[in-house]
Every structure is written in structure tokens, then in C-alpha cells.
Design a protein around this motif. Structure first.
Motif, PDB file in Angstrom:
ATOM      1  N   THR A  56     -82.775  74.963  20.851  1.00  0.00           N
ATOM      2  CA  THR A  56     -82.585  75.464  22.214  1.00  0.00           C
ATOM      3  C   THR A  56     -83.459  74.717  23.206  1.00  0.00           C
ATOM      4  O   THR A  56     -83.014  74.348  24.301  1.00  0.00           O
ATOM      5  CB  THR A  56     -82.898  76.970  22.278  1.00  0.00           C
ATOM      6  OG1 THR A  56     -82.052  77.666  21.364  1.00  0.00           O
ATOM      7  CG2 THR A  56     -82.675  77.506  23.691  1.00  0.00           C
ATOM      8  N   GLN A  57     -84.709  74.476  22.839  1.00  0.00           N
ATOM      9  CA  GLN A  57     -85.610  73.730  23.717  1.00  0.00           C
ATOM     10  C   GLN A  57     -85.138  72.300  23.902  1.00  0.00           C
ATOM     11  O   GLN A  57     -85.196  71.740  25.014  1.00  0.00           O
ATOM     12  CB  GLN A  57     -87.027  73.749  23.140  1.00  0.00           C
ATOM     13  CG  GLN A  57     -87.691  75.111  23.207  1.00  0.00           C
ATOM     14  CD  GLN A  57     -89.005  75.137  22.439  1.00  0.00           C
ATOM     15  OE1 GLN A  57     -89.200  74.410  21.452  1.00  0.00           O
ATOM     16  NE2 GLN A  57     -89.922  75.974  22.887  1.00  0.00           N
ATOM     17  N   GLU A  58     -84.675  71.694  22.826  1.00  0.00           N
ATOM     18  CA  GLU A  58     -84.147  70.328  22.927  1.00  0.00           C
ATOM     19  C   GLU A  58     -82.955  70.283  23.861  1.00  0.00           C
ATOM     20  O   GLU A  58     -82.835  69.377  24.694  1.00  0.00           O
ATOM     21  CB  GLU A  58     -83.750  69.831  21.547  1.00  0.00           C
ATOM     22  CG  GLU A  58     -83.181  68.409  21.557  1.00  0.00           C
ATOM     23  CD  GLU A  58     -82.595  68.013  20.215  1.00  0.00           C
ATOM     24  OE1 GLU A  58     -82.818  66.873  19.794  1.00  0.00           O
ATOM     25  OE2 GLU A  58     -81.904  68.855  19.595  1.00  0.00           O
ATOM     26  N   GLU A  59     -82.066  71.255  23.752  1.00  0.00           N
ATOM     27  CA  GLU A  59     -80.897  71.306  24.628  1.00  0.00           C
ATOM     28  C   GLU A  59     -81.315  71.495  26.083  1.00  0.00           C
ATOM     29  O   GLU A  59     -80.716  70.901  26.993  1.00  0.00           O
ATOM     30  CB  GLU A  59     -79.971  72.441  24.189  1.00  0.00           C
ATOM     31  CG  GLU A  59     -78.730  72.619  25.053  1.00  0.00           C
ATOM     32  CD  GLU A  59     -77.794  71.421  25.024  1.00  0.00           C
ATOM     33  OE1 GLU A  59     -76.936  71.328  25.935  1.00  0.00           O
ATOM     34  OE2 GLU A  59     -77.912  70.574  24.104  1.00  0.00           O
ATOM     35  N   ARG A  60     -82.348  72.289  26.326  1.00  0.00           N
ATOM     36  CA  ARG A  60     -82.832  72.490  27.689  1.00  0.00           C
ATOM     37  C   ARG A  60     -83.340  71.171  28.284  1.00  0.00           C
ATOM     38  O   ARG A  60     -83.052  70.857  29.436  1.00  0.00           O
ATOM     39  CB  ARG A  60     -83.939  73.543  27.688  1.00  0.00           C
ATOM     40  CG  ARG A  60     -84.517  73.865  29.072  1.00  0.00           C
ATOM     41  CD  ARG A  60     -83.506  74.537  29.962  1.00  0.00           C
ATOM     42  NE  ARG A  60     -83.085  75.803  29.410  1.00  0.00           N
ATOM     43  CZ  ARG A  60     -83.752  76.955  29.552  1.00  0.00           C
ATOM     44  NH1 ARG A  60     -84.908  76.973  30.194  1.00  0.00           N
ATOM     45  NH2 ARG A  60     -83.268  78.063  29.043  1.00  0.00           N
ATOM     46  N   VAL A  61     -84.108  70.428  27.509  1.00  0.00           N
ATOM     47  CA  VAL A  61     -84.602  69.132  27.979  1.00  0.00           C
ATOM     48  C   VAL A  61     -83.436  68.191  28.262  1.00  0.00           C
ATOM     49  O   VAL A  61     -83.407  67.478  29.274  1.00  0.00           O
ATOM     50  CB  VAL A  61     -85.562  68.506  26.943  1.00  0.00           C
ATOM     51  CG1 VAL A  61     -85.975  67.104  27.386  1.00  0.00           C
ATOM     52  CG2 VAL A  61     -86.789  69.379  26.757  1.00  0.00           C
ATOM     53  N   ARG A  62     -82.444  68.189  27.362  1.00  0.00           N
ATOM     54  CA  ARG A  62     -81.277  67.320  27.529  1.00  0.00           C
ATOM     55  C   ARG A  62     -80.533  67.657  28.824  1.00  0.00           C
ATOM     56  O   ARG A  62     -80.144  66.763  29.580  1.00  0.00           O
ATOM     57  CB  ARG A  62     -80.355  67.455  26.323  1.00  0.00           C
ATOM     58  CG  ARG A  62     -79.117  66.558  26.407  1.00  0.00           C
ATOM     59  CD  ARG A  62     -78.191  66.773  25.228  1.00  0.00           C
ATOM     60  NE  ARG A  62     -78.815  66.371  23.978  1.00  0.00           N
ATOM     61  CZ  ARG A  62     -79.008  67.151  22.936  1.00  0.00           C
ATOM     62  NH1 ARG A  62     -78.629  68.418  22.990  1.00  0.00           N
ATOM     63  NH2 ARG A  62     -79.567  66.693  21.846  1.00  0.00           N
ATOM     64  N   GLN A  63     -80.349  68.928  29.085  1.00  0.00           N
ATOM     65  CA  GLN A  63     -79.640  69.328  30.298  1.00  0.00           C
ATOM     66  C   GLN A  63     -80.449  69.025  31.546  1.00  0.00           C
ATOM     67  O   GLN A  63     -79.891  68.650  32.590  1.00  0.00           O
ATOM     68  CB  GLN A  63     -79.286  70.818  30.231  1.00  0.00           C
ATOM     69  CG  GLN A  63     -78.260  71.164  29.163  1.00  0.00           C
ATOM     70  CD  GLN A  63     -76.998  70.322  29.278  1.00  0.00           C
ATOM     71  OE1 GLN A  63     -76.507  70.055  30.371  1.00  0.00           O
ATOM     72  NE2 GLN A  63     -76.470  69.896  28.137  1.00  0.00           N
ATOM     73  N   ASN A  64     -81.771  69.158  31.479  1.00  0.00           N
ATOM     74  CA  ASN A  64     -82.605  68.774  32.615  1.00  0.00           C
ATOM     75  C   ASN A  64     -82.460  67.292  32.926  1.00  0.00           C
ATOM     76  O   ASN A  64     -82.352  66.890  34.089  1.00  0.00           O
ATOM     77  CB  ASN A  64     -84.073  69.092  32.314  1.00  0.00           C
ATOM     78  CG  ASN A  64     -84.406  70.561  32.484  1.00  0.00           C
ATOM     79  OD1 ASN A  64     -83.652  71.307  33.105  1.00  0.00           O
ATOM     80  ND2 ASN A  64     -85.508  70.994  31.909  1.00  0.00           N
ATOM     81  N   ALA A  65     -82.464  66.482  31.868  1.00  0.00           N
ATOM     82  CA  ALA A  65     -82.338  65.034  32.068  1.00  0.00           C
ATOM     83  C   ALA A  65     -80.982  64.673  32.651  1.00  0.00           C
ATOM     84  O   ALA A  65     -80.892  63.855  33.579  1.00  0.00           O
ATOM     85  CB  ALA A  65     -82.556  64.313  30.732  1.00  0.00           C
ATOM     86  N   CYS A  66     -79.930  65.281  32.130  1.00  0.00           N
ATOM     87  CA  CYS A  66     -78.587  64.975  32.627  1.00  0.00           C
ATOM     88  C   CYS A  66     -78.412  65.429  34.067  1.00  0.00           C
ATOM     89  O   CYS A  66     -77.779  64.738  34.881  1.00  0.00           O
ATOM     90  CB  CYS A  66     -77.531  65.634  31.734  1.00  0.00           C
ATOM     91  SG  CYS A  66     -77.386  64.878  30.109  1.00  0.00           S
ATOM     92  N   ALA A  67     -78.974  66.596  34.396  1.00  0.00           N
ATOM     93  CA  ALA A  67     -78.891  67.077  35.772  1.00  0.00           C
ATOM     94  C   ALA A  67     -79.703  66.192  36.710  1.00  0.00           C
ATOM     95  O   ALA A  67     -79.300  65.934  37.855  1.00  0.00           O
ATOM     96  CB  ALA A  67     -79.385  68.519  35.847  1.00  0.00           C
ATOM     97  N   PHE A  68     -80.850  65.717  36.232  1.00  0.00           N
ATOM     98  CA  PHE A  68     -81.669  64.806  37.031  1.00  0.00           C
ATOM     99  C   PHE A  68     -80.903  63.512  37.312  1.00  0.00           C
ATOM    100  O   PHE A  68     -80.889  63.008  38.447  1.00  0.00           O
ATOM    101  CB  PHE A  68     -82.973  64.505  36.295  1.00  0.00           C
ATOM    102  CG  PHE A  68     -83.848  63.497  36.977  1.00  0.00           C
ATOM    103  CD1 PHE A  68     -84.580  63.841  38.097  1.00  0.00           C
ATOM    104  CD2 PHE A  68     -83.932  62.199  36.497  1.00  0.00           C
ATOM    105  CE1 PHE A  68     -85.392  62.902  38.732  1.00  0.00           C
ATOM    106  CE2 PHE A  68     -84.728  61.257  37.121  1.00  0.00           C
ATOM    107  CZ  PHE A  68     -85.471  61.607  38.242  1.00  0.00           C
ATOM    108  N   LEU A  69     -80.251  62.965  36.294  1.00  0.00           N
ATOM    109  CA  LEU A  69     -79.460  61.752  36.479  1.00  0.00           C
ATOM    110  C   LEU A  69     -78.294  61.990  37.433  1.00  0.00           C
ATOM    111  O   LEU A  69     -77.948  61.125  38.241  1.00  0.00           O
ATOM    112  CB  LEU A  69     -78.944  61.257  35.125  1.00  0.00           C
ATOM    113  CG  LEU A  69     -79.987  60.601  34.217  1.00  0.00           C
ATOM    114  CD1 LEU A  69     -79.445  60.442  32.796  1.00  0.00           C
ATOM    115  CD2 LEU A  69     -80.393  59.243  34.785  1.00  0.00           C
TER     116      LEU A  69
END
Length: 384
Positions: free
Chosen positions: A44-57
């Protein structure tokens, strides 16, 4: 090292190895490599980081005005990077900026690292924007601490090198978006359904799907998801002549048929991708329900933890007329009729987890020994 070299005390022969570019990974490979690089983070934490990165991009690309292909490729590069490098060793903002920088080179939309940093500062530190005298609300990096800016620039360039070696300097990037239009026409989809499939394909790049399947399968799967979302628990509305209803398209793509041979795709792949995309939509719907309080204008930490995403760049999935409960009901209905998943074989004979494991990964980004970067998996032949 031969005997004469040893007797004279000379250093051993430099290490020599080969790295092969894998355009796509099987789900089993992705699971293995992701677990290896996840570290102490939960899924879940990994997915949160992934979504933050994608949203940032997404935010970075939108503010600069990059075309969709540049943003989507940057997201793919970010996903690929963390198949081989631990998440704990890199801040997602640095990896995201390096991914965008490499993507701009691949699509001839080049921006200098300082230009990307300037926009990223405006996204991450809104308090600096408020103090800026720039009419466009931008931040002039020349007015900032140059040591800080230079350190950030050097980190981006260091990760850029790792990214280039990770993709074996293969700048080929095929996007699913043109296929969405072509396949929409081929299946007689309405413009509304095709637009929804396009939007779903955009959101699909927030997942690992585009590095697991060729672009035409990604496009076909999102047309299928769009048809499911437009038909599930919905009445059949007649379409114009020559246009199929979403119910008809969902029925075709949800079952075996001649289309599999024609488009070199299989129904179980579409179903697997559909579940991934719908999971993303459920996550977005649940986040929208939970985050009902006004967003604070305070500046987020430049190094947020996986538990606290940036309040300014939360992931947002495609707008669909369903809440989380309805989407879950759709998944349950899909499970009742889905086909068995076949085991996909890696391209070529080499497992990328073996090619990029142990000491081999440590050689990436270094000048030690000789590393040959090849554009395809060994013995892949014409499969690429």
C-alpha cells in the motif's frame, strides 16, 4: 587474470557484461522485481509513492505544456527505474524529474534540467510562488540558493544516467493512444466511448500495465474497460447506424473470438488489465470520498513519507459515473465470467531479474569494466 599478470601485481581484467533491453515484462517478473526493490515499504505504501510520482509528473507536464506522449513515457520510465533500484535510495521527485528529462529527449520536446527544476519548485513549494514577482506565478531559479539548485540538478543528471542504462539506451517509445482511435473505429465505438477509452489509457500509465503489454493490447483493454463502465447496470441505448453499443463491444471483447487472431491479443490479457484499471478507479473514488476537507495552502515537505502524499498533487482517476461500491460490484461480476489466466513467458531466454541482480546492478552508472547494452532480450529474434 593470467599468471604473468598476477606475478607482476597487475590489476585483474576489468569486468565485462551485457545488459539486454526488455521492452515488456511478465506480471511474474514485475512482482518479483517490485518486491525486491520495495524494501520495508508495504504494498500500500509503495502504491502511494507510485501515485504521488505519477501525479507529480502529470502536474509538471501540464504546467510546461508537454504532449501526452512525453508525460506517459516519463511515467513508464519511472515505473521501470524502480524495478531495478530500491525505493529507499531515491526520492520520488528526483526520479520523476530525471524520467521527464529522458522522456523529453525521446520525444524531441527537450527542456533543460534547470527549467524542469524551476517548474517543480513551483509545484512543491507554493509559498515561494506567493513571494515570486513573476507574472506567471513561476519561480526564477536565479534568485534561489545556487548551491541547492546545482545539487538538485546534479541528482537529476546522476539518475538520468542510471535510467539511460536501465533502458539500454533504447529510445524507442510506442504509445497506445493512436491505437485507441484506430481500434475505436474498427469496433464501431461511439466518440463518447472512444474518448473514455482515451482517458482510461492516460490513467493506465499510473500503473505498471504499459511496461507489461504492447501498446495495441493496452489500447484494446481500455476500450474494453470503457465499454464495461458504460454498460454495467446501464440500460441499452441505441446508437447511430454503424455504431455498436457499449454492451455489444463489452460482449465481444469479453469473450473469445476472431478478434483475438486479428489483433494478436487474448481475452485473459484484457481481463487482467481491466482489473488493474478498475482497481485504480476504486482507489481514486475512495480517496475522493475520504478527502472531503479543504486543502491547506501550506507547503508540503520536499520529502514526504509514503503515508502523507502531497496535498497539491493527489492522484485523480478518470471521471466515471460510478462510486467505489458500484466499481466493486463490476469487479465481482467480471470474476464470475472471466477466463483462466495463462502463464506468460519472458521475451527471449533470459530472466531480467537475473540480468539485473546482485553485483550487476552495482555496475550501472559506473565506469568500471565494459558493459554492452543491447536493444533486445537474448534470442528474442522477431518477438520484440
Amino acid at each position: 587474470m593470467n599468471h604473468s599478470q598476477s606475478s607482476r601485481g597487475q590489476s585483474p581484467t576489468p569486468h565485462s557484461s551485457s545488459k539486454y533491453h526488455h521492452p515488456y515484462f511478465t506480471p511474474a517478473e514485475v512482482d518479483y522485481l517490485s518486491e525486491k526493490q520495495r524494501g520495508k515499504l508495504s504494498v500500500t505504501q509503495e502504491e502511494r509513492v507510485r501515485q504521488n510520482a505519477c501525479a507529480f509528473l502529470e502536474t509538471l507536464g501540464a504546467r510546461i505544456g508537454f504532449p501526452r506522449r512525453t508525460i506517459a513515457t516519463a511515467q513508464n520510465l519511472y515505473h521501470r527505474f524502480h524495478l531495478f533500484f530500491p525505493r529507499k535510495d531515491f526520492n520520488y521527485v528526483d526520479v520523476s524529474l530525471a524520467s521527464m528529462y529522458v522522456s523529453t529527449k525521446m520525444h524531441d520536446t527537450l527542456k533543460k534540467p534547470r527549467e524542469l527544476l524551476a517548474v517543480s519548485y513551483a509545484i512543491r513549494f507554493p509559498d515561494l510562488v506567493a513571494k515570486s514577482k513573476h507574472p506567471g506565478g513561476q519561480i526564477d531559479v536565479d534568485t534561489m540558493d545556487q548551491q541547492v539548485v546545482e545539487r538538485d540538478r546534479q541528482r537529476v543528471l546522476a539518475i538520468e544516467r542510471l535510467l539511460l542504462e536501465t533502458i539500454c539506451f533504447n529510445f524507442t517509445s510506442r504509445m497506445p493512444f493512436p491505437y485507441v482511435i484506430k481500434l475505436g473505429k474498427a469496433f464501431g465505438a461511439s466518440k463518447k466511448l472512444t474518448k473514455l477509452a482515451w482517458r482510461l489509457t492516460i490513467d493506465c500509465h499510473r500503473t505498471l500495465v504499459p511496461i507489461q503489454y504492447p501498446p495495441h493490447i493496452v489500447a484494446l483493454a481500455n476500450l474494453y474497460v470503457g465499454a464495461l463502465l458504460s454498460s454495467f447496470e446501464q440500460p441499452v441505448v441505441p446508437e447511430d447506424s454503424g455504431t455498436r453499443t457499449p454492451h455489444e463491444i463489452a460482449q465481444i471483447l469479453g469473450n473469445n473470438g476472431d478478434w483475438e487472431q486479428k489483433y494478436q491479443a487474448q481475452v485473459d490479457d484484457l481481463e487482467g488489465i481491466a482489473h488493474t484499471v478498475i482497481d485504480l478507479l476504486i482507489q481514486g473514488a475512495q480517496s475522493a470520498t475520504q478527502n472531503t476537507s479543504p486543502r491547506t495552502p501550506s507547503s508540503p515537505s520536499p520529502h514526504p513519507s509514503p503515508r502523507t502524499p502531497h496535498p497539491l498533487i493527489e492522484p485523480q482517476a478518470a471521471s466515471v459515473p460510478y462510486n467505489a461500491d458500484q466499481l466493486i460490484r463490476l469487479k465481482i461480476a467480471m470474476r464470475q465470467t472471466e477466463h483462466s489466466q495463462r502463464v506468460r513467458q519472458p521475451l527471449g531466454n533470459a530472466d531480467p531479474s537475473a540480468l539485473y541482480s546482485g553485483d550487476d546492478v552495482g555496475l550501472l552508472g559506473r565506469n568500471e569494466g565494459t558493459v554492452r547494452f543491447l536493444f533486445g532480450p537474448p534470442d528474442a529474434g522477431d518477438e520484440i
